[in-house]
Motif scaffolding. Sequence first.
Motif, short mmCIF file in Angstrom:
data_model
loop_
_atom_site.label_atom_id
_atom_site.label_comp_id
_atom_site.label_asym_id
_atom_site.label_seq_id
_atom_site.Cartn_x
_atom_site.Cartn_y
_atom_site.Cartn_z
N GLU A 50 -2.19 -15.36 5.82
CA GLU A 50 -2.34 -14.74 4.50
C GLU A 50 -2.00 -13.27 4.61
O GLU A 50 -2.29 -12.63 5.64
CB GLU A 50 -3.76 -14.90 3.96
N LYS A 51 -1.40 -12.71 3.58
CA LYS A 51 -1.06 -11.29 3.56
C LYS A 51 -2.31 -10.47 3.25
O LYS A 51 -3.01 -10.75 2.28
CB LYS A 51 0.02 -11.00 2.54
N ALA A 52 -2.61 -9.47 4.08
CA ALA A 52 -3.80 -8.63 3.90
C ALA A 52 -3.53 -7.56 2.85
O ALA A 52 -2.41 -7.03 2.76
CB ALA A 52 -4.19 -7.99 5.22
N ARG A 53 -4.53 -7.22 2.07
CA ARG A 53 -4.33 -6.25 1.00
C ARG A 53 -4.02 -4.85 1.53
O ARG A 53 -3.36 -4.06 0.86
CB ARG A 53 -5.56 -6.20 0.09
N GLU A 54 -4.49 -4.54 2.75
CA GLU A 54 -4.23 -3.23 3.35
C GLU A 54 -2.90 -3.19 4.10
O GLU A 54 -2.52 -2.16 4.65
CB GLU A 54 -5.35 -2.84 4.32
N GLY A 55 -2.19 -4.33 4.13
CA GLY A 55 -0.95 -4.42 4.87
C GLY A 55 -1.09 -5.34 6.07
O GLY A 55 -2.18 -5.54 6.59
N GLY A 56 0.01 -5.90 6.52
CA GLY A 56 -0.03 -6.84 7.62
C GLY A 56 -0.50 -8.21 7.18
O GLY A 56 -0.52 -8.53 5.98
#
Length: 282
Positions: free
Chosen positions: A214-220
């Motif tokens: 899953e894509k993290a909201r803070e990036g990565g």
Amino acid sequence: MLVRAILSTLVISLAASPAAAQDETPVHKWNTVGFSNPESVYVPEGWDRAVVSSISGEALEKDGDGFLSLLTLDGEIETLLWVEGLNAPKGMRAHNGVLYVADIDEVVSIDLESGEIIARVTAPGAEFLNDVAVAEDGTVYVSDMLRGGVYRIQGGEAEFWASGDIFTRANGLLAETDRLLVLTIRAGAVLSVDYETGAASVLADGLGALDGIEKAREGGYFLSDISGALHHLSDDGTVVTFADSREAGIGANDLGYHAATGTILLARYRMNAVSAYGPPEE
């Protein structure tokens, strides 16, 4: 009782781990037991609850015992048997009000509002359909772990679209604007796949038996490792393991993510449970 005791041990071990002490690293929140071999958790866009897929038996058995449940972000099972009549449901993804579910050799379409099954598409030659992704144009992609590749579904027809040695034990999928990300179990790799050609390149490897992404909201990206670890993969390639239950023998299957709260929801197949992780308390 034994399951709860083992999961309680897991909470203690994670709380004491160095990774959990980092300010921005997700920490364990809760465990909910009561599913039946849950393989995947997914939070549809705009929802404040999750869908959990339960195989309820063997991963390749067409017994009609599989089902989907609704789970709140606080860990309460809202509806255990929300969708019934599936075989061995695994990965899920939604688009335009339709939930697509991988189910052995077919992809099942379910109306998100009513929970009714509206279509089934068989993937010719499929052996073990595992995860699902949907591109912005509505094209559905589904991995086949045993056949080693990815199917593409357009206009209600499935074709074996991308394959080769690089896709051996293909598992988790994530559709981005300009590429499809594919996880592999054997090489522990994150692949970038071109939508036009199906050609793949390696973004990272050696990360373990990867399952969910899953894509993290803070990036990565957040990644799950079947053997029991949760990682964060930064855009620069840095990997941080923030939860690790490998020594306790507790596996980790596919994961879901609620970006608004930063909540990670992890299926634990053998424990009949879902575990939640999220930002530390202020």
